[in-house]
Design an enzyme around this catalytic site. Structure first.
Site, mmCIF file in Angstrom:
data_model
loop_
_atom_site.group_PDB
_atom_site.id
_atom_site.type_symbol
_atom_site.label_atom_id
_atom_site.label_comp_id
_atom_site.label_asym_id
_atom_site.label_seq_id
_atom_site.Cartn_x
_atom_site.Cartn_y
_atom_site.Cartn_z
ATOM 1 N N ASN A 162 0.862 -1.182 0.000
ATOM 2 C CA ASN A 162 0.000 0.000 0.000
ATOM 3 C C ASN A 162 0.895 1.227 0.000
ATOM 4 O O ASN A 162 1.375 1.676 1.052
ATOM 5 C CB ASN A 162 -0.915 -0.002 1.225
ATOM 6 C CG ASN A 162 -1.938 -1.119 1.139
ATOM 7 O OD1 ASN A 162 -2.876 -1.053 0.345
ATOM 8 N ND2 ASN A 162 -1.726 -2.164 1.922
ATOM 9 N N GLU A 163 1.122 1.725 -1.192
ATOM 10 C CA GLU A 163 2.061 2.828 -1.364
ATOM 11 C C GLU A 163 1.413 4.135 -0.882
ATOM 12 O O GLU A 163 0.187 4.196 -0.704
ATOM 13 C CB GLU A 163 2.450 2.947 -2.837
ATOM 14 C CG GLU A 163 3.141 1.692 -3.406
ATOM 15 C CD GLU A 163 4.573 1.488 -2.913
ATOM 16 O OE1 GLU A 163 4.930 1.992 -1.825
ATOM 17 O OE2 GLU A 163 5.344 0.802 -3.606
ATOM 18 N N PRO A 164 2.211 5.192 -0.682
ATOM 19 C CA PRO A 164 1.655 6.467 -0.260
ATOM 20 C C PRO A 164 0.469 6.865 -1.135
ATOM 21 O O PRO A 164 0.507 6.711 -2.355
ATOM 22 C CB PRO A 164 2.831 7.426 -0.446
ATOM 23 C CG PRO A 164 4.025 6.568 -0.209
ATOM 24 C CD PRO A 164 3.680 5.234 -0.786
ATOM 25 N N SER A 166 -2.469 5.452 -0.514
ATOM 26 C CA SER A 166 -3.461 4.386 -0.297
ATOM 27 C C SER A 166 -4.405 4.809 0.828
ATOM 28 O O SER A 166 -3.969 5.311 1.866
ATOM 29 C CB SER A 166 -2.769 3.084 0.117
ATOM 30 O OG SER A 166 -1.925 2.635 -0.910
#
Ligand code: F6R
Length: 638
Positions: A162-164, A166
């Protein structure tokens, strides 16, 4: 039962934190918690539903769980697991697949029913991915949701993938990986170009619904993101910070990963501290830098407002403290890293005698010497010391394939040009070219190719040494065996490694040893190399020559010492900075297209210059002389 070093809760921390001396101890404690849960559930005849992570952080947790299974009979018969993520696309048996990772580290070694573990499938056709993701979510719900979710944390704050950006209610989905995530993984995939661009990841929603969440963070490389997640605002820019709203979460961290927290940086704001020399220097430097005032201009009021009234009461007034710290800082600066001959050395970081010292620089990879302490290296040579460099590892896995081809090509042509070409050299040449041409992403190089790559780095290191002015017999290539796996994953430090280290120290009998004290190296080689130095030194310390040997630690390409820790700062003029840069340029295989770039896109010479420039600026900001750049060292008392 492993003792938690500290659970001291600081009012600045919004997520409870358990601090351990090191990753091994923290991992054992987490494995114990998981084992307890599994056993409790088993007694009740229930399944334990675990969310699992991959990456370097949980490896020791898994090895401890395997040990508990083998030696203490912990059964996984009542365990259901769901992994967080998998690269996409990815074949399950590919060397970097998370399926393979989980089997190698856990599932193949315990009695879990293969039907009970789940890892997102990287082979699903793209059009079926949404349907598959929905099924993954439903399966977690059907199992009853997570009793326990294990997490690592990315340098950008990602949990799972869950990348920035998300959202807190995000679900299992296909996601484009951030550049920094890909760059951090590029070493495993033999360069950024071969690194997957996407992954399937469980969303943040399921993590937030878990009954218990435990996030692991080890090493200084994670210190900034741990601080942001624990002390910063809740924001999807740092997905791990969303965990601040989870009712039952802890971060389990080691010394390195907790380094940037207020409890470490400004402990006086959290608890009663003992005002020894170290703490006093830390506080004053911190105060001066945060107010943007030179040390000598700090007032009693400045101290009081910053929560330092204790210090002023005990050791003040401010004028006295300021002067003491200013002098301490002043005495760390020296243009004579090997000591100044015939000078009073009572206030200098190094001894005046002997005037000509034997110096042994340990360089974990073939370029760390020049990148991290090139200015000091050049000065030591110019000031007449006998300088040896010992390259601890071959650094062979960090050479791009095209460099290996280029050098093979050269040897081939050279051999023909002098009539030395024969069947054997031609055969090797063709085999190497052929292997590289057909090499699959992440395939291990053959020993032949690794040898060529090692030689490339060796000749680059020798070129730097000649440039600095030391002779070939003062460069030593140790090729420590722990490194020679041909993969980023290294062997543990062995007896042979330590013996090689002891031999070179005994051979040189140095008055000074320089070693990389850099614990933030993304692929951890520096840490093992430092352990090797420490072990060798501690075994040799009773020898007579060691009584006169001082050990100085520098930092590698990734980080610098905190300003208050520095015990020797060697200034550099603009001209010296340029000379160092040219020394770094000898390492052509480490320019452009670097295999182990990490998530920092600057080239190594740029990082070195920025860092050395910043150290000089900090000294300047504290009110000391203004230099172009400075290299910094901490003395290790063994
Ligand atoms: C792995 C995962 C990632 C990692 C994170 C840290 O399943 O989802 O979030 O936990 O990238 O990786 P390491 O532990 O290798 O530093």
């Amino acid at each position: 039962m492993i003792k938690v070093k500290s659970v001291l809760e600081s009012k600045f921390e919004k997520i409870p934190l358990q601090l351990y001396d090191n990753a091994a101890q923290g991992s054992i404690a987490v494995a114990e918690e998981m084992a307890e849960l599994i056993k409790e559930k088993s007694v009740k005849g229930e399944m334990a539903v675990l969310g699992l992570a991959t990456g370097s952080s949980p490896k020791r947790v898994y090895s401890e769980l395997v040990r508990l299974h083998r030696e203490e009979g912990l059964s996984f018969k009542n365990v259901i697991t769901f992994n967080l993520d998998e690269y996409y696309p990815m074949e399950p048996d590919a060397i970097n697949s998370y399926v393979r990772f989980m089997k190698e580290h856990l599932f193949d070694h315990v009695d879990i029913d293969p039907a009970n573990y789940h890892i997102p499938d990287g082979t699903i056709p793209i059009e079926k991915v949404p349907e598959y993701c929905a099924w993954y979510e439903e399966s977690i719900e059907l199992a009853g949701g997570f009793d326990f979710q294990l997490l690592g944390i990315g340098g950008n704050g990602h949990i799972g993938f869950n990348e920035p950006g998300s959202k807190v209610n995000s679900v299992t989905r296909l996601i484009a990986l951030d550049h920094s995530t890909r760059a951090a993984a590029a070493g495993d995939f033999n360069g950024l170009n071969n690194t997957p661009r996407r992954a399937i990841t469980m969303g943040i929603q399921k993590i937030m619904e878990a009954k218990r969440v435990v996030l692991l963070a080890w090493g200084e490389g994670k210190a900034n993101v741990v601080k942001e997640s624990v002390e910063g605002p809740v924001t999807d820019k740092v997905p791990a910070s969303l965990l601040q709203n989870h009712p039952n979460v802890i971060f389990v961290v080691d010394e390195g990963a907790s380094n940037k927290l207020i409890r470490k940086q400004q402990p006086w704001l959290v608890t009663q501290v003992l005002w020894d020399d170290r703490m006093r220097r830390k506080a004053v430097v911190n105060l001066a830098l945060s107010l943007g005032k030179p040390v000598l201009k700090l007032t009693d009021e400045d101290y009081n407002k910053a929560g330092l009234n204790d210090l002023v009461t005990q050791q003040g007034p401010a004028y006295d403290i300021n002067l003491k710290i200013f002098n301490e800082l002043q005495h760390t600066i020296t243009g004579w890293p090997g000591g100044k001959p015939d000078a009073d050395d009572s206030q200098r970081p190094e001894r005046a005698k002997p005037a000509r010292k034997r110096v042994l620089i340990f360089s974990p990879h073939p370029d760390d010497d020049i990148i991290s302490m090139g200015g000091t290296f050049i000065r030591l040579v110019e000031q007449g010391h006998e300088v040896h460099v010992a390259y601890q590892t071959s650094g062979n896995i960090a050479v791009p394939d095209d460099e290996a081809v280029r050098y093979s090509d050269y040897v081939h042509e050279f051999a023909s040009s002098i009539g030395m070409q024969n069947g054997k050299t031609k055969e090797i040449y063709e085999r190497v070219l052929n292997f590289i041409k057909n090499k699959k992403a992440s395939e291990r190089d053959t020993d032949e190719v690794l040898n060529i790559k090692g030689l490339v780095r060796r000749s680059e290191a020798r070129a730097t040494c000649r440039y600095v002015g030391i002779s070939d017999d003062q460069c030593h290539f140790l090729n420590l065996p722990f490194y020679e796996t041909g993969r980023p994953e290294k062997n543990p430090l062995g007896e042979q490694d330590v013996k090689i280290m002891m031999d070179i120290i005994e051979q040189v009998k140095p008055h000074q040893i320089y070693a990389a004290g850099d614990l933030a190296d993304p692929h951890k080689t520096h840490k093992v190399c430092l352990d090797a130095v420490m072990e060798a030194v501690s075994r040799l310390k009773s020898k007579a020559f060691m009584k006169d040997c001082w050990l100085w630690l520098y930092r590698g390409a990734w980080q610098e010492w905190e300003i208050d820790q520095i015990e020797m700062a060697v200034p550099m003029s603009p001209e010296e900075v340029k000379r160092k840069r040219h020394g770094i340029f000898k390492h052509q295989s480490q320019k452009d297209n670097v295999v182990f770039q990490g998530s920092d896109s600057r080239e190594f010479w740029q990082r070195a210059e920025d860092r050395n420039g910043e150290t000089a600026q900090l000294y300047d900001a504290l009110g000391l002389a203004e230099y172009e750049a400075m290299e910094a060292f901490v003395r290790w008392h063994y």
